[in-house]
Design a protein around this motif. Sequence first.
Motif, PDB file in Angstrom:
ATOM      1  N   GLN A   2       0.819  -1.196   0.000  1.00  0.00           N
ATOM      2  CA  GLN A   2       0.000   0.000   0.000  1.00  0.00           C
ATOM      3  C   GLN A   2       0.859   1.254   0.000  1.00  0.00           C
ATOM      4  O   GLN A   2       1.923   1.273   0.598  1.00  0.00           O
ATOM      5  CB  GLN A   2      -0.897   0.001   1.246  1.00  0.00           C
ATOM      6  N   THR A   3       0.403   2.307  -0.668  1.00  0.00           N
ATOM      7  CA  THR A   3       1.219   3.508  -0.783  1.00  0.00           C
ATOM      8  C   THR A   3       0.785   4.632   0.132  1.00  0.00           C
ATOM      9  O   THR A   3       1.414   5.674   0.159  1.00  0.00           O
ATOM     10  CB  THR A   3       1.185   4.041  -2.227  1.00  0.00           C
ATOM     11  N   ARG A   4      -0.291   4.463   0.881  1.00  0.00           N
ATOM     12  CA  ARG A   4      -0.699   5.474   1.841  1.00  0.00           C
ATOM     13  C   ARG A   4       0.134   5.288   3.107  1.00  0.00           C
ATOM     14  O   ARG A   4       0.075   4.260   3.755  1.00  0.00           O
ATOM     15  CB  ARG A   4      -2.199   5.323   2.152  1.00  0.00           C
ATOM     16  N   GLY A 134       3.953  16.530  -3.162  1.00  0.00           N
ATOM     17  CA  GLY A 134       2.817  16.799  -4.040  1.00  0.00           C
ATOM     18  C   GLY A 134       1.760  15.715  -3.982  1.00  0.00           C
ATOM     19  O   GLY A 134       1.053  15.464  -4.962  1.00  0.00           O
ATOM     20  N   THR A 135       1.642  15.058  -2.829  1.00  0.00           N
ATOM     21  CA  THR A 135       0.684  13.958  -2.690  1.00  0.00           C
ATOM     22  C   THR A 135      -0.276  14.209  -1.538  1.00  0.00           C
ATOM     23  O   THR A 135      -0.041  15.046  -0.664  1.00  0.00           O
ATOM     24  CB  THR A 135       1.392  12.619  -2.453  1.00  0.00           C
ATOM     25  N   THR A 136      -1.358  13.467  -1.543  1.00  0.00           N
ATOM     26  CA  THR A 136      -2.290  13.407  -0.431  1.00  0.00           C
ATOM     27  C   THR A 136      -2.775  11.967  -0.368  1.00  0.00           C
ATOM     28  O   THR A 136      -2.087  11.087  -0.883  1.00  0.00           O
ATOM     29  CB  THR A 136      -3.446  14.407  -0.628  1.00  0.00           C
ATOM     30  N   TRP A 137      -3.912  11.693   0.249  1.00  0.00           N
ATOM     31  CA  TRP A 137      -4.400  10.318   0.237  1.00  0.00           C
ATOM     32  C   TRP A 137      -5.918  10.293   0.170  1.00  0.00           C
ATOM     33  O   TRP A 137      -6.591  11.275   0.450  1.00  0.00           O
ATOM     34  CB  TRP A 137      -3.883   9.517   1.422  1.00  0.00           C
ATOM     35  N   THR A 138      -6.427   9.146  -0.214  1.00  0.00           N
ATOM     36  CA  THR A 138      -7.863   8.947  -0.336  1.00  0.00           C
ATOM     37  C   THR A 138      -8.214   7.531   0.093  1.00  0.00           C
ATOM     38  O   THR A 138      -7.338   6.666   0.157  1.00  0.00           O
ATOM     39  CB  THR A 138      -8.317   9.184  -1.795  1.00  0.00           C
ATOM     40  N   GLY A 139      -9.488   7.298   0.388  1.00  0.00           N
ATOM     41  CA  GLY A 139      -9.904   5.960   0.779  1.00  0.00           C
ATOM     42  C   GLY A 139     -10.301   5.874   2.236  1.00  0.00           C
ATOM     43  O   GLY A 139     -10.714   6.862   2.853  1.00  0.00           O
ATOM     44  N   THR A 165      -5.297  -1.136   3.982  1.00  0.00           N
ATOM     45  CA  THR A 165      -5.448  -1.836   2.702  1.00  0.00           C
ATOM     46  C   THR A 165      -6.398  -1.126   1.744  1.00  0.00           C
ATOM     47  O   THR A 165      -6.379  -1.405   0.543  1.00  0.00           O
ATOM     48  CB  THR A 165      -5.950  -3.278   2.922  1.00  0.00           C
ATOM     49  N   GLU A 166      -7.221  -0.227   2.256  1.00  0.00           N
ATOM     50  CA  GLU A 166      -8.159   0.482   1.395  1.00  0.00           C
ATOM     51  C   GLU A 166      -7.911   1.991   1.387  1.00  0.00           C
ATOM     52  O   GLU A 166      -8.815   2.772   1.105  1.00  0.00           O
ATOM     53  CB  GLU A 166      -9.603   0.185   1.819  1.00  0.00           C
ATOM     54  N   SER A 167      -6.692   2.389   1.677  1.00  0.00           N
ATOM     55  CA  SER A 167      -6.310   3.799   1.589  1.00  0.00           C
ATOM     56  C   SER A 167      -5.164   3.926   0.586  1.00  0.00           C
ATOM     57  O   SER A 167      -4.270   3.085   0.549  1.00  0.00           O
ATOM     58  CB  SER A 167      -5.901   4.346   2.956  1.00  0.00           C
ATOM     59  N   TYR A 168      -5.213   4.985  -0.237  1.00  0.00           N
ATOM     60  CA  TYR A 168      -4.316   5.073  -1.395  1.00  0.00           C
ATOM     61  C   TYR A 168      -3.714   6.469  -1.553  1.00  0.00           C
ATOM     62  O   TYR A 168      -4.321   7.472  -1.173  1.00  0.00           O
ATOM     63  CB  TYR A 168      -5.086   4.721  -2.674  1.00  0.00           C
ATOM     64  N   SER A 169      -2.545   6.501  -2.143  1.00  0.00           N
ATOM     65  CA  SER A 169      -1.876   7.762  -2.444  1.00  0.00           C
ATOM     66  C   SER A 169      -2.569   8.452  -3.614  1.00  0.00           C
ATOM     67  O   SER A 169      -2.990   7.809  -4.575  1.00  0.00           O
ATOM     68  CB  SER A 169      -0.404   7.485  -2.795  1.00  0.00           C
ATOM     69  N   LYS A 170      -2.688   9.797  -3.528  1.00  0.00           N
ATOM     70  CA  LYS A 170      -3.329  10.570  -4.591  1.00  0.00           C
ATOM     71  C   LYS A 170      -2.474  11.787  -4.932  1.00  0.00           C
ATOM     72  O   LYS A 170      -1.994  12.482  -4.039  1.00  0.00           O
ATOM     73  CB  LYS A 170      -4.729  11.017  -4.170  1.00  0.00           C
ATOM     74  N   LYS A 179      -3.618   3.002  -6.961  1.00  0.00           N
ATOM     75  CA  LYS A 179      -4.113   1.856  -6.214  1.00  0.00           C
ATOM     76  C   LYS A 179      -3.197   0.659  -6.415  1.00  0.00           C
ATOM     77  O   LYS A 179      -2.864   0.309  -7.547  1.00  0.00           O
ATOM     78  CB  LYS A 179      -5.533   1.505  -6.658  1.00  0.00           C
ATOM     79  N   THR A 180      -2.797   0.059  -5.319  1.00  0.00           N
ATOM     80  CA  THR A 180      -1.949  -1.131  -5.358  1.00  0.00           C
ATOM     81  C   THR A 180      -2.531  -2.177  -4.417  1.00  0.00           C
ATOM     82  O   THR A 180      -3.220  -1.834  -3.451  1.00  0.00           O
ATOM     83  CB  THR A 180      -0.508  -0.804  -4.923  1.00  0.00           C
ATOM     84  N   PRO A 181      -2.274  -3.453  -4.674  1.00  0.00           N
ATOM     85  CA  PRO A 181      -2.778  -4.504  -3.783  1.00  0.00           C
ATOM     86  C   PRO A 181      -2.205  -4.358  -2.374  1.00  0.00           C
ATOM     87  O   PRO A 181      -1.043  -3.999  -2.200  1.00  0.00           O
ATOM     88  CB  PRO A 181      -2.286  -5.791  -4.444  1.00  0.00           C
ATOM     89  N   GLY A 182      -3.020  -4.617  -1.384  1.00  0.00           N
ATOM     90  CA  GLY A 182      -2.553  -4.546  -0.012  1.00  0.00           C
ATOM     91  C   GLY A 182      -1.677  -5.739   0.344  1.00  0.00           C
ATOM     92  O   GLY A 182      -1.730  -6.788  -0.302  1.00  0.00           O
TER      93      GLY A 182
END
Length: 218
Positions: A2-4, A134-139, A165-170, A179-182
Motif C-alpha cells: 500500500q502507498t498510503r 505533491g501527494t495526499t491520500w484517499t480511501g 489496505t483500502e487507503s491510497y496515495s493521490k 491503487k496497489t494490492p494490499g
Amino acid sequence: MQTRPTTIAAAALAAVTLLLSGCGSSDGEDLGKDGIAGADTGASASASPSPSASDDDIDRPEIKLPSDVKNVFEGGERRDPVKDAVLADNERMINSIDEAITVDAEEHPALKFYSRENALIAATNYVQSFYEAGTTWTGSTRYYDREVTLSGESAATVTYCGDETESYSKDRKTKKVKKTPGDADDYVSYSARMKKNTEGVWQTTNVVSERGAEKCQP
C-alpha cells in the motif's frame, strides 16, 4: 504494498528518533513549527489538569475530512468515562493529522490542539512531507483492537491497530489515485502516550509504531 503512509507513528521507531517513513517522506528532516501553519510545537500543557474541566466546557476546533477520506474507529471501552475520553481524543488526533494532509488551508488548529511534544514535531514533519511530495491520500483506514491503560489521573497509553489496505496515495494536482494490492505491511501496530492538559484535552505526546505487526494481521 500500500502507498498510503502510516499516520504519525511512522515518524518514529522510538521516542527520540522522529524519522519519517512512507510515501513522500523526508527521513530525518526536522521542520519543526515552520513546517505547517498553525502547528506551533510549543503548545503548553500541565500535568495537573483542572478537576472541574469537562468535555462540554472544551472549545474544540472543527475537524472536517474530505468526502473521499474516511477513518473508521472500531470498538473502544464504552464503559469507563475516562477511558472513553482518552479514546475520543485519540481519534481526534488521528483525524487532525489527516485533515492537515488532505485539506489545503492556511491554518490547521486541530493539529496542535491534540498533539504536543514529540508527537507534534513528528506530525508536523509528516504532514509537510506530503506537501513537498505533491501527494495526499484517499480511501478508508480502519482502526481496531483499541485499548487504554491509565497511569494516574492525567496520563494514559492507547494501543491499537491500523488497516491501510483500502487507503491510497493521490496526486495533489492531477487527483490521480495510485491503487496497489494490499499486503502485510498495510497492518500497523500503534502505541500512543497521552497526557491530559489544563483544559481537559487528552493530548498525544508520543507515538511508536510497527508496520507489518503480526498481532494486527487478519
